[in-house]
Enzyme design. Sequence first.
Site, PDB file in Angstrom:
ATOM      1  N   ARG A  67       0.815  -1.210   0.000  1.00 50.90           N
ATOM      2  CA  ARG A  67       0.000   0.000   0.000  1.00 50.90           C
ATOM      3  C   ARG A  67       0.856   1.270   0.000  1.00 50.90           C
ATOM      4  O   ARG A  67       0.491   2.277  -0.614  1.00 50.90           O
ATOM      5  CB  ARG A  67      -0.916  -0.022   1.227  1.00 50.90           C
ATOM      6  CG  ARG A  67      -1.946   1.080   1.239  1.00 50.90           C
ATOM      7  CD  ARG A  67      -3.013   0.788   2.291  1.00 50.90           C
ATOM      8  NE  ARG A  67      -3.995   1.860   2.354  1.00 50.90           N
ATOM      9  CZ  ARG A  67      -4.318   2.489   3.488  1.00 50.90           C
ATOM     10  NH1 ARG A  67      -3.724   2.157   4.624  1.00 50.90           N
ATOM     11  NH2 ARG A  67      -5.228   3.432   3.479  1.00 50.90           N
ATOM     12  N   ASN A  99      -3.839   8.988   5.202  1.00 49.67           N
ATOM     13  CA  ASN A  99      -2.697   8.172   5.630  1.00 49.67           C
ATOM     14  C   ASN A  99      -3.229   7.018   6.458  1.00 49.67           C
ATOM     15  O   ASN A  99      -2.516   6.068   6.736  1.00 49.67           O
ATOM     16  CB  ASN A  99      -1.703   8.989   6.457  1.00 49.67           C
ATOM     17  CG  ASN A  99      -2.120   9.158   7.914  1.00 49.67           C
ATOM     18  OD1 ASN A  99      -3.022   8.496   8.405  1.00 49.67           O
ATOM     19  ND2 ASN A  99      -1.443  10.029   8.610  1.00 49.67           N
ATOM     20  N   HIS A 197      -6.209  -5.842  -2.921  1.00 46.84           N
ATOM     21  CA  HIS A 197      -7.046  -6.016  -1.729  1.00 46.84           C
ATOM     22  C   HIS A 197      -7.310  -7.490  -1.414  1.00 46.84           C
ATOM     23  O   HIS A 197      -8.168  -7.797  -0.602  1.00 46.84           O
ATOM     24  CB  HIS A 197      -8.353  -5.227  -1.879  1.00 46.84           C
ATOM     25  CG  HIS A 197      -8.153  -3.741  -1.808  1.00 46.84           C
ATOM     26  ND1 HIS A 197      -9.114  -2.836  -2.146  1.00 46.84           N
ATOM     27  CD2 HIS A 197      -7.082  -3.001  -1.426  1.00 46.84           C
ATOM     28  CE1 HIS A 197      -8.649  -1.597  -1.983  1.00 46.84           C
ATOM     29  NE2 HIS A 197      -7.416  -1.675  -1.557  1.00 46.84           N
TER      30      HIS A 197
HETATM   31  C1  HEM Z   1      -8.971   1.507  -6.362  1.00 47.73           C
HETATM   32  C2  HEM Z   1      -8.899   2.418  -5.419  1.00 47.73           C
HETATM   33  C3  HEM Z   1      -8.490   2.104  -4.033  1.00 47.73           C
HETATM   34  C4  HEM Z   1      -9.130   2.501  -2.912  1.00 47.73           C
HETATM   35  C5  HEM Z   1     -10.372   3.367  -2.825  1.00 47.73           C
HETATM   36  C6  HEM Z   1      -8.418   1.939  -1.791  1.00 47.73           C
HETATM   37  C7  HEM Z   1      -8.752   2.147  -0.468  1.00 47.73           C
HETATM   38  C8  HEM Z   1      -8.236   1.442   0.590  1.00 47.73           C
HETATM   39  C9  HEM Z   1      -8.697   1.533   1.941  1.00 47.73           C
HETATM   40  C10 HEM Z   1      -9.804   2.460   2.420  1.00 47.73           C
HETATM   41  C11 HEM Z   1      -7.987   0.660   2.684  1.00 47.73           C
HETATM   42  C12 HEM Z   1      -8.156   0.359   4.163  1.00 47.73           C
HETATM   43  C13 HEM Z   1      -7.595   1.409   5.041  1.00 47.73           C
HETATM   44  C14 HEM Z   1      -7.975   1.147   6.477  1.00 47.73           C
HETATM   45  O1  HEM Z   1      -9.170   1.073   6.783  1.00 47.73           O
HETATM   46  O2  HEM Z   1      -7.079   0.984   7.306  1.00 47.73           O
HETATM   47  C15 HEM Z   1      -7.061   0.021   1.798  1.00 47.73           C
HETATM   48  C16 HEM Z   1      -6.158  -0.928   2.176  1.00 47.73           C
HETATM   49  C17 HEM Z   1      -5.219  -1.469   1.330  1.00 47.73           C
HETATM   50  N1  HEM Z   1      -4.989  -1.103   0.022  1.00 47.73           N
HETATM   51 FE1  HEM Z   1      -6.213  -0.004  -1.133  1.00 47.73          FE
HETATM   52  N2  HEM Z   1      -7.358   1.223  -2.253  1.00 47.73           N
HETATM   53  C18 HEM Z   1      -7.355   1.296  -3.607  1.00 47.73           C
HETATM   54  C19 HEM Z   1      -6.424   0.735  -4.451  1.00 47.73           C
HETATM   55  C20 HEM Z   1      -5.296   0.064  -4.024  1.00 47.73           C
HETATM   56  C21 HEM Z   1      -4.163  -0.254  -4.853  1.00 47.73           C
HETATM   57  C22 HEM Z   1      -4.009   0.145  -6.314  1.00 47.73           C
HETATM   58  C23 HEM Z   1      -3.289  -0.940  -4.062  1.00 47.73           C
HETATM   59  C24 HEM Z   1      -1.943  -1.490  -4.400  1.00 47.73           C
HETATM   60  C25 HEM Z   1      -1.534  -1.774  -5.607  1.00 47.73           C
HETATM   61  C26 HEM Z   1      -3.900  -1.054  -2.748  1.00 47.73           C
HETATM   62  C27 HEM Z   1      -3.371  -1.739  -1.694  1.00 47.73           C
HETATM   63  C28 HEM Z   1      -3.952  -1.838  -0.451  1.00 47.73           C
HETATM   64  C29 HEM Z   1      -3.496  -2.747   0.585  1.00 47.73           C
HETATM   65  C30 HEM Z   1      -2.407  -3.794   0.441  1.00 47.73           C
HETATM   66  C31 HEM Z   1      -4.287  -2.504   1.706  1.00 47.73           C
HETATM   67  C32 HEM Z   1      -4.181  -3.174   3.087  1.00 47.73           C
HETATM   68  C33 HEM Z   1      -3.237  -2.386   3.943  1.00 47.73           C
HETATM   69  C34 HEM Z   1      -2.931  -3.002   5.300  1.00 47.73           C
HETATM   70  O3  HEM Z   1      -3.454  -4.059   5.629  1.00 47.73           O
HETATM   71  O4  HEM Z   1      -2.150  -2.385   6.042  1.00 47.73           O
HETATM   72  N3  HEM Z   1      -5.097  -0.412  -2.752  1.00 47.73           N
HETATM   73  N4  HEM Z   1      -7.225   0.518   0.530  1.00 47.73           N
HETATM   74  C1  LIG Z   2      -1.785  10.114  10.155  1.00 44.67           C
HETATM   75  O1  LIG Z   2      -2.482  11.299  10.458  1.00 44.67           O
HETATM   76  C2  LIG Z   2      -2.930  11.362  11.788  1.00 44.67           C
HETATM   77  C3  LIG Z   2      -3.812  12.592  11.923  1.00 44.67           C
HETATM   78  O2  LIG Z   2      -3.222  13.736  11.407  1.00 44.67           O
HETATM   79  C4  LIG Z   2      -1.707  11.374  12.720  1.00 44.67           C
HETATM   80  O3  LIG Z   2      -2.122  11.428  14.063  1.00 44.67           O
HETATM   81  C5  LIG Z   2      -0.899  10.095  12.470  1.00 44.67           C
HETATM   82  O4  LIG Z   2       0.271  10.125  13.239  1.00 44.67           O
HETATM   83  C6  LIG Z   2      -0.542   9.978  10.999  1.00 44.67           C
HETATM   84  N1  LIG Z   2       0.090   8.685  10.739  1.00 44.67           N
HETATM   85  C7  LIG Z   2       1.357   8.567  10.333  1.00 44.67           C
HETATM   86  C8  LIG Z   2       1.808   7.206  10.002  1.00 44.67           C
HETATM   87  O5  LIG Z   2       2.115   9.498  10.251  1.00 44.67           O
END
Ligand code: HEM
Ligand SMILES: *[C@@H]1O[C@H](CO)[C@@H](O)[C@H](O)[C@H]1NC(C)=O
Length: 331
Positions: A67, A99, A197
């Site tokens: 990500r 972030n 995802h």
């Molecule tokens: C298509 C549009 C995309 C949207 C709207 C999106 C949005 C998100 C969101 C909202 C999360 C979860 C964040 C959270 O709740 O902590 C997420 C997680 C993730 N996204 Fe996407 N994403 C997109 C595309 C991508 C792409 C292109 C990649 C990589 C090539 C990617 C890789 C990931 C990964 C690996 C996670 C899991 C992260 C973790 O477990 O720490 N995403 N994404």
């Molecule tokens: C992401 O933003 C929040 C709110 O501004 C901050 O508290 C947090 O430390 C940030 N995360 C990273 C990884 O810097």
Amino acid sequence: MAVQKRVVSIFFIQLVLLAVSGLNRVDGAGLRTGYYDESCPDAETIALKTIRKAISKDVTLAAALLRLHFHDCFVRGCEASVLLNATKEGDAEKDGFLNLSLRGFDVIDDVKSAIEKSCPGVVSCADILALAARDAVQLTGGLFWKVETGRRDGRISLSKEIDVNLPFSNFNITQLKQNFASKGLTKKDLVVLSGAHTIGSASCFTINTRLYNFTGRSDTDPALDPTFASELKKKCKPGGILPVFELDQGSSTISDAHFYKAVRQNRGLLISDAALLDDHVTRAYVKRQSTSATAGANFGRDFGKSMEKMGRIGVLTGNKGEIRQRCALVN
Ligand code: HEM
Ligand SMILES: *[C@@H]1O[C@H](CO)[C@@H](O)[C@H](O)[C@H]1NC(C)=O
Ligand SMILES: *[C@@H]1O[C@H](CO)[C@@H](O)[C@H](O)[C@H]1NC(C)=O
Ligand SMILES: *[C@@H]1O[C@H](CO)[C@@H](O)[C@H](O)[C@H]1NC(C)=O
Ligand SMILES: *[C@@H]1O[C@H](CO)[C@@H](O)[C@H](O)[C@H]1NC(C)=O
């Protein structure tokens, strides 16, 4: 005369294409695989070793690293602005709203220090992000692709650039397509890269509106399978922030196309995942990848190709940018 007209119109088309590609910024001139073969021959091995160690302690870091590269490339291009700390001038990308739960910064720092010991000042943080994303996917038992290197690091990171460049989880298909097109990526890239995802998770916070206030009338997104919705609601309360849920329940390796099966069954966690069913091209891909006879066909090749394309967005090469000494600070 006719020939001349044709030549003129071809010239015109080329101009338009040039203008469009300049706008879209998928270029990649100056990148190649094995860029460090002579200047730092062990760079890729050191990266892989360091990342393997980190992931063996915490497997969830694999998703985080994948990500990070995505978030880097979509804001200012793949030039490691995502890694920079805030400065006196203001907040950095890291500090922005989207972030949300970005992790893995320490792993990138570890890779950078290990590489600096072998060849100081040679390997960019932007390239480390690209290598880390590939290695992370490979180490989960997934796919492998060759990573082009030769990126250099940028010197600017601004939190206000996050919201206008990254897609939000509540984007509909039109907004997703527009967002990807603005980076020079196609609908195919959108549906293929969403396959990322298959690993990682999203928080209760992220899906709260989808579960409890979808149209602002205390409703649940009808596109979400009702059984799945009630399972999620048991653990994710209104206004809740935690826990996190697997983006693709039941699979944690990108070697398969399991994510698409979930999406097709209306069990994609994010609104943006479900939206892949709302365009004929993305929908056809979801269908193909979730039909048992054709599931997984070419998915590995597609994913590698789209990752390579993403890795070319807005890169700095040649004498642009710099090779940062520490990834969180400009030189
Ligand atoms: C298509 C549009 C995309 C949207 C709207 C999106 C949005 C998100 C969101 C909202 C999360 C979860 C964040 C959270 O709740 O902590 C997420 C997680 C993730 N996204 Fe996407 N994403 C997109 C595309 C991508 C792409 C292109 C990649 C990589 C090539 C990617 C890789 C990931 C990964 C690996 C996670 C899991 C992260 C973790 O477990 O720490 N995403 N994404
Ligand atoms: C992401 O933003 C929040 C709110 O501004 C901050 O508290 C947090 O430390 C940030 N995360 C990273 C990884 O810097
Ligand atoms: C960047 O900011 C983080 C969080 O504030 C801090 O822990 C880290 O030491 C900083 N990095 C550098 C190289 O100054
Ligand atoms: C997508 O969202 C935008 C902005 O909210 C809206 O204007 C548009 O009508 C929506 N498109 C679809 C297909 O739902
Ligand atoms: C639900 O959404 C509406 C409209 O956006 C908003 O006014 C309301 O405060 C939200 N309710 C909750 C519980 O967040």
